[in-house]
Motif scaffolding. Structure first.
Motif, PDB file in Angstrom:
ATOM      1  N   MET A 387       9.060   0.982  10.833  1.00 45.54           N
ATOM      2  CA  MET A 387       7.643   1.344  10.871  1.00 45.54           C
ATOM      3  C   MET A 387       7.342   2.514   9.944  1.00 45.54           C
ATOM      4  SD  MET A 387       6.076  -0.806  12.660  1.00 45.54           S
ATOM      5  CE  MET A 387       4.519   0.084  12.681  1.00 45.54           C
ATOM      6  N   LEU A 388       8.243   3.485   9.889  1.00 50.21           N
ATOM      7  CA  LEU A 388       8.044   4.620   8.985  1.00 50.21           C
ATOM      8  C   LEU A 388       7.974   4.158   7.535  1.00 50.21           C
ATOM      9  CD1 LEU A 388      10.449   7.298  10.521  1.00 50.21           C
ATOM     10  CD2 LEU A 388       7.956   7.452  10.373  1.00 50.21           C
ATOM     11  N   ILE A 389       8.911   3.300   7.147  1.00 45.68           N
ATOM     12  CA  ILE A 389       8.955   2.835   5.766  1.00 45.68           C
ATOM     13  C   ILE A 389       7.739   1.987   5.431  1.00 45.68           C
ATOM     14  CG2 ILE A 389      10.201   1.269   4.212  1.00 45.68           C
ATOM     15  CD1 ILE A 389      12.798   2.397   5.438  1.00 45.68           C
ATOM     16  N   LEU A 390       7.379   1.068   6.317  1.00 46.81           N
ATOM     17  CA  LEU A 390       6.229   0.198   6.056  1.00 46.81           C
ATOM     18  C   LEU A 390       4.929   1.009   6.013  1.00 46.81           C
ATOM     19  CD1 LEU A 390       4.986  -2.604   5.725  1.00 46.81           C
ATOM     20  CD2 LEU A 390       4.933  -2.794   8.230  1.00 46.81           C
ATOM     21  N   GLY A 391       4.731   1.881   6.995  1.00 48.00           N
ATOM     22  CA  GLY A 391       3.502   2.673   7.035  1.00 48.00           C
ATOM     23  C   GLY A 391       3.367   3.594   5.837  1.00 48.00           C
ATOM     24  N   ALA A 392       4.466   4.262   5.460  1.00 50.12           N
ATOM     25  CA  ALA A 392       4.411   5.181   4.326  1.00 50.12           C
ATOM     26  C   ALA A 392       4.179   4.434   3.021  1.00 50.12           C
ATOM     27  CB  ALA A 392       5.709   5.993   4.256  1.00 50.12           C
ATOM     28  N   ALA A 393       4.804   3.260   2.870  1.00 51.28           N
ATOM     29  CA  ALA A 393       4.615   2.476   1.648  1.00 51.28           C
ATOM     30  C   ALA A 393       3.167   2.013   1.527  1.00 51.28           C
ATOM     31  CB  ALA A 393       5.564   1.283   1.643  1.00 51.28           C
ATOM     32  N   LEU A 394       2.570   1.542   2.618  1.00 51.49           N
ATOM     33  CA  LEU A 394       1.172   1.096   2.574  1.00 51.49           C
ATOM     34  C   LEU A 394       0.233   2.269   2.289  1.00 51.49           C
ATOM     35  CD1 LEU A 394       1.126  -1.417   5.564  1.00 51.49           C
ATOM     36  CD2 LEU A 394       1.069  -1.956   3.118  1.00 51.49           C
TER      37      LEU A 394
END
Length: 405
Positions: A387-394
């Protein structure tokens, strides 16, 4: 130590997940494996994880990939090790290859900047989590705290060589520990035949290139150069990058300084070990020599001779490392290395944070804001790495599309 097909099938999606989410260099990857293998699934306990990490820190090559291979070997013998190590690097191999093609055919990789801008914030948060969790368990007592602080200072302030710092910690721990006076158990498994098999898998292709194409051929030179790198470079990707850049740019002339930085950016913003930049270097060497087909072949050769030795080191030496867990003196040495490794990870994390928040020497408030949000999500909301990686990338992509980052 035996592996069953059902065990390996169950482990496959886990290692695939780790490989796909292994952004941020060794600090982030070690943090991710600690969370997945120790905290979430309980595959190994804290002491076993730190023992494996300490051992891998002493080997040449990328320590995170070797740690994955070691844990896979503990889970399922050499089959488990190949599965874990292979899936750890496969996403990065495919991503770097695709971006290398785009780089030489389109001449521009800026289109990925928006998608990956926010990833660095997530990695800083994941590493901060790992430092907190590992540090609380590894730094027991004033001596361990002093070793960790000394290791951080030696690396960050005085820029001492990584192997020297780790070996000094090991020597101190060995000197302070009680000496073993009994018999140690035999190694867990046979190592001689395993070493010969993996040495042949690594070196026979290199010898075949030299015999068929000649020592002066570009593919032979790539294979020999990166085979030497696999043996002579300690301390992981951060220790080897300066040497690779100098040799590839100044000595070999395979690529220009700006191209080397572009390759490093690719490796930093794709999953897998940061040492994957060597695949881009091999690709550019082949591109200069004869176009896309030769570039692709050179990249694959580079990748093989970079990672095949990692399997050799683990499969040949890990049984002995497990055996030495029963030696009080060597256990004391590795406990000191554990404390030093906390300082090493702190150094890597700080260097990564400085690079992310002060790109090209100027403070980036948007990167700082994303990092603050990622830290809040990690520590207060208990968000997982996915979730951290997906949220930060978006979020990073949104900022880039809005022209703010």
């Amino acid at each position: 130590m035996t592996a069953t097909p059902s065990d390996l099938r169950a482990d496959l999606p886990v290692w695939a997940r780790i490989g796909l989410l292994s952004f941020g260099g060794p600090a982030g990857q070690i943090a991710l494996m600690h969370r997945e293998c120790v905290e979430t699934r309980g595959w190994i306990d804290e002491d076993r994880f730190l023992h494996a990490l300490n051992f891998c820190m002493l080997l040449p090559g990328p320590e995170a990939m070797q740690l994955a291979t070691y844990i896979g070997w503990l889970r399922g013998g050499w089959r488990g090790g190949v599965l874990a190590g292979g899936l750890f690097v496969l996403p990065g191999i495919l991503a770097i290859m695709a971006l290398s093609w785009v780089y030489v055919l389109a001449g521009d990789v800026d289109w990925i900047a928006g998608a990956f801008f926010g990833l660095k914030a997530a990695i800083i948060a994941i590493v901060a989590q790992a430092l907190w969790r590992i540090g609380r368990k590894a730094l027991k007592g004033p001596v361990a705290l002093a070793i960790a602080g000394a290791a951080f200072t030696a690396l960050f302030v005085f820029d001492l060589p990584f192997p020297l710092v780790v070996l000094a910690a090991a020597a101190l721990g060995y000197a302070r520990a009680p000496k073993h006076r009994g018999d140690l158990p035999p190694p867990e498994g046979r190592t001689g035949g395993t070493a010969l098999v993996w040495a042949a898998l690594w070196l026979v292709p290199v010898a075949a290139l030299a015999l068929t194409l000649g020592p002066q051929d570009g593919l032979t030179q790539v294979a020999v150069f990166f085979s030497q790198m696999a043996v002579l470079t300690f301390g992981g990707a951060y220790a080897v990058l300066a040497w690779v850049a100098q040799a590839a740019v100044d000595t070999q002339g395979w690529l220009a300084p700006g191209q080397m930085l572009d390759g490093l950016a690719m490796a930093e913003t794709t999953p897998g070990p940061l040492i994957m930049v060597t695949q881009f270097v091999g690709f550019m060497a082949g591109w200069q020599a004869g176009g896309l087909g030769l570039a692709t072949l050179a990249a694959l050769i580079t990748t093989w001779v970079t990672f095949a030795p990692c399997f050799l080191w683990i499969f040949a030496l890990a049984p002995h490392a497990e055996r030495l867990r029963h030696s009080p003196a060597l256990a004391g040495a590795l406990q000191a290395v554990t404390a030093a490794v906390v300082g090493v990870i702190a150094n890597l994390a700080l260097l990564f944070a400085l690079h992310a928040l002060w790109p090209e020497g100027a403070f980036d408030p948007w990167a700082a804001g994303l990092t603050a949000l990622a830290l809040i999500a990690a520590f207060l909301l208990k968000a997982g790495p996915g979730m951290l990686i997906l949220g930060a990338a978006l979020a990073g992509a949104g900022l880039r599309l809005a022209g703010l980052a």
